[in-house]
Design a protein around this motif. Structure first.
Motif, PDB file in Angstrom:
ATOM      1  N   CYS A  84       0.886  -1.155   0.000  1.00 36.34           N
ATOM      2  CA  CYS A  84       0.000   0.000   0.000  1.00 36.34           C
ATOM      3  C   CYS A  84       0.930   1.213   0.000  1.00 36.34           C
ATOM      4  O   CYS A  84       2.122   1.072   0.215  1.00 36.34           O
ATOM      5  CB  CYS A  84      -0.858   0.041   1.266  1.00 36.34           C
ATOM      6  N   GLY A  85       0.394   2.358  -0.187  1.00 32.30           N
ATOM      7  CA  GLY A  85       1.216   3.557  -0.148  1.00 32.30           C
ATOM      8  C   GLY A  85       0.493   4.704  -0.823  1.00 32.30           C
ATOM      9  O   GLY A  85      -0.701   4.615  -1.125  1.00 32.30           O
ATOM     10  N   VAL A  86       1.242   5.770  -1.063  1.00 33.07           N
ATOM     11  CA  VAL A  86       0.674   6.948  -1.726  1.00 33.07           C
ATOM     12  C   VAL A  86       1.653   7.464  -2.762  1.00 33.07           C
ATOM     13  O   VAL A  86       2.867   7.299  -2.632  1.00 33.07           O
ATOM     14  CB  VAL A  86       0.353   8.086  -0.718  1.00 33.07           C
ATOM     15  N   THR A  87       1.099   8.081  -3.778  1.00 33.11           N
ATOM     16  CA  THR A  87       1.924   8.710  -4.806  1.00 33.11           C
ATOM     17  C   THR A  87       2.104  10.172  -4.444  1.00 33.11           C
ATOM     18  O   THR A  87       1.164  10.835  -4.004  1.00 33.11           O
ATOM     19  CB  THR A  87       1.247   8.580  -6.185  1.00 33.11           C
ATOM     20  N   GLY A  88       3.331  10.669  -4.608  1.00 34.60           N
ATOM     21  CA  GLY A  88       3.616  12.058  -4.287  1.00 34.60           C
ATOM     22  C   GLY A  88       4.874  12.550  -4.966  1.00 34.60           C
ATOM     23  O   GLY A  88       5.455  11.874  -5.816  1.00 34.60           O
ATOM     24  N   TRP A  89       5.296  13.728  -4.544  1.00 34.55           N
ATOM     25  CA  TRP A  89       6.462  14.406  -5.105  1.00 34.55           C
ATOM     26  C   TRP A  89       7.736  13.773  -4.578  1.00 34.55           C
ATOM     27  O   TRP A  89       7.913  13.611  -3.382  1.00 34.55           O
ATOM     28  CB  TRP A  89       6.411  15.883  -4.733  1.00 34.55           C
TER      29      TRP A  89
END
Length: 131
Positions: A85-90
């Motif tokens: 799982c995780g998140v997309t970001g800069w």
């Protein structure tokens, strides 16, 4: 007689190893299906192993899409299949707005590096022999 015994033993060990790999893959797929929000990816390339984690390129198994990723507190190797799982970001390290960030507890499971590749190779060899 000795050569036949050695060949039979090697074939039996290879079969047992393949069976264990298939079971590992089935377990990971079942865990993926039972975990909302989690997806399977393969670590395509590791471009930096650092003290606090790993910078890598992953390939999402469902779509085939490649994406940069940061695994905080984890060090998966190339060829490892991961459920995460995780998140997309800069990503400030490469100025990429599309880096997938995985915290230590978001790497839910990992299949040993090379297992998926070995299974695919064996499957292709079997298909060639069947022709």
């Amino acid at each position: 007689m000795l050569i036949v015994g050695i060949a039979w033993s090697a074939k039996r060990q290879n079969h047992a190893r393949q069976l264990a790999r298939w079971k590992e893959l089935e377990w990971l797929q079942a865990l993926s299906a039972a975990t909302p929000g989690a997806e399977l990816a393969e670590v395509t390339r590791v471009y930096q192993s650092a003290r606090f984690g790993t910078k890598a390129v992953i390939t999402w198994l469902a779509s085939g899409r490649r994406q940069d990723a940061w695994f905080e507190g984890n060090w998966p190797g190339p060829g490892a299949v991961v459920l995460l799982c995780g998140v997309t970001g800069w990503g400030p390290h490469n100025r990429n707005p599309d880096v997938f960030f995985v915290l230590p507890d978001e790497l839910l499971a990992m299949m040993s590096a090379g297992t998926r590749k070995a299974l695919l190779h064996n499957h292709m060899q079997g298909a060639k022999r069947a022709r």
